[in-house]
Scaffold this motif. Structure first.
Motif, PDB file in Angstrom:
ATOM      1  N   CYS A  37     -30.571  12.168  -6.912  1.00  0.00           N
ATOM      2  CA  CYS A  37     -29.937  11.370  -7.259  1.00  0.00           C
ATOM      3  C   CYS A  37     -28.565  10.567  -6.192  1.00  0.00           C
ATOM      4  O   CYS A  37     -28.049   9.630  -6.181  1.00  0.00           O
ATOM      5  N   PRO A  43     -25.454   0.644  -6.001  1.00  0.00           N
ATOM      6  CA  PRO A  43     -24.608   0.952  -7.622  1.00  0.00           C
ATOM      7  C   PRO A  43     -24.935   0.845  -9.064  1.00  0.00           C
ATOM      8  O   PRO A  43     -26.468   0.532  -9.418  1.00  0.00           O
ATOM      9  N   VAL A  44     -24.754   2.139  -9.633  1.00  0.00           N
ATOM     10  CA  VAL A  44     -24.726   2.049 -11.404  1.00  0.00           C
ATOM     11  C   VAL A  44     -24.060   2.014 -12.174  1.00  0.00           C
ATOM     12  O   VAL A  44     -22.969   2.655 -11.915  1.00  0.00           O
ATOM     13  N   LEU A  45     -24.980   1.672 -13.186  1.00  0.00           N
ATOM     14  CA  LEU A  45     -23.768   1.200 -14.611  1.00  0.00           C
ATOM     15  C   LEU A  45     -24.033   1.799 -15.282  1.00  0.00           C
ATOM     16  O   LEU A  45     -25.171   1.974 -16.082  1.00  0.00           O
ATOM     17  N   VAL A  46     -23.633   3.145 -15.979  1.00  0.00           N
ATOM     18  CA  VAL A  46     -23.853   4.052 -16.934  1.00  0.00           C
ATOM     19  C   VAL A  46     -22.909   3.683 -18.313  1.00  0.00           C
ATOM     20  O   VAL A  46     -22.097   3.399 -18.436  1.00  0.00           O
ATOM     21  N   VAL A  63     -23.603  11.356 -13.922  1.00  0.00           N
ATOM     22  CA  VAL A  63     -22.731  10.662 -13.475  1.00  0.00           C
ATOM     23  C   VAL A  63     -22.387  10.981 -12.587  1.00  0.00           C
ATOM     24  O   VAL A  63     -21.833  10.702 -11.720  1.00  0.00           O
ATOM     25  N   LEU A  66     -24.170  10.810  -9.460  1.00  0.00           N
ATOM     26  CA  LEU A  66     -24.632   9.604  -8.923  1.00  0.00           C
ATOM     27  C   LEU A  66     -23.109   9.424  -7.780  1.00  0.00           C
ATOM     28  O   LEU A  66     -22.391   9.098  -8.291  1.00  0.00           O
ATOM     29  N   ASP A  68     -22.636   6.241  -6.643  1.00  0.00           N
ATOM     30  CA  ASP A  68     -21.873   4.922  -6.819  1.00  0.00           C
ATOM     31  C   ASP A  68     -21.837   4.475  -8.284  1.00  0.00           C
ATOM     32  O   ASP A  68     -22.786   3.654  -8.307  1.00  0.00           O
ATOM     33  N   VAL A  69     -21.556   5.297  -9.205  1.00  0.00           N
ATOM     34  CA  VAL A  69     -21.166   5.165 -10.397  1.00  0.00           C
ATOM     35  C   VAL A  69     -20.491   4.348 -10.706  1.00  0.00           C
ATOM     36  O   VAL A  69     -19.291   4.744 -10.643  1.00  0.00           O
ATOM     37  N   GLN A  70     -20.128   3.592 -11.630  1.00  0.00           N
ATOM     38  CA  GLN A  70     -19.394   3.587 -12.677  1.00  0.00           C
ATOM     39  C   GLN A  70     -19.691   3.931 -14.346  1.00  0.00           C
ATOM     40  O   GLN A  70     -20.962   3.263 -14.912  1.00  0.00           O
ATOM     41  N   ARG A  71     -19.204   4.624 -14.553  1.00  0.00           N
ATOM     42  CA  ARG A  71     -19.168   4.728 -16.919  1.00  0.00           C
ATOM     43  C   ARG A  71     -18.291   3.793 -17.420  1.00  0.00           C
ATOM     44  O   ARG A  71     -16.894   3.770 -17.355  1.00  0.00           O
ATOM     45  N   THR A  99     -20.888  -6.065  -8.192  1.00  0.00           N
ATOM     46  CA  THR A  99     -21.665  -5.644  -7.230  1.00  0.00           C
ATOM     47  C   THR A  99     -22.244  -6.841  -6.937  1.00  0.00           C
ATOM     48  O   THR A  99     -22.874  -6.726  -5.671  1.00  0.00           O
TER      49      THR A  99
END
Length: 102
Positions: A37, A43-46, A63, A66, A68-71, A99
């Motif tokens: 991870c 970029p990852v969206l959770v 979260v 990672l 580059d994550v946005q939760r 993104t």
């Protein structure tokens, strides 16, 4: 939101699928998964629901692993895309716009 109402989605649980996923997870090395991870360059969206009755540690650990994550936590249970479709759509659209650089 009732604490157990989220389980009544109209979809029966797929017990065989859950069994297979749980067996696969037990066979994994958590440190190796966290390292994989951490190497992700996308970029990852959770999106999760604050009323999900499942333990929060799984989402929290993803979260934190990672880079580059946005939760986004929605006022929903385990199916935020069904329970809060407008808020879910907005979150995904904004994430994709950010993104994509627009």
């Amino acid at each position: 939101m009732p604490d157990r109402a989220e389980a009544d989605t109209g979809f029966a649980p797929n017990r065989e699928c859950h069994k297979a996923i749980n067996a696969e997870l037990r066979a994994q090395d958590p440190e190796r998964l966290a390292a994989a991870c951490a190497r992700l360059t996308v970029p990852v969206l959770v999106v999760d629901g604050v009323h999900d009755i499942r333990p929060r540690w799984a989402v929290d650990s993803l979260v934190s692993a990672l880079p580059d994550v946005q939760r986004i936590a929605l006022d929903a249970g385990r199916l935020p895309w069904m329970e809060q479709p407008g808020a879910f759509s907005t979150a995904v659209t904004r994430f994709l716009q950010r993104t994509a650089g627009t």
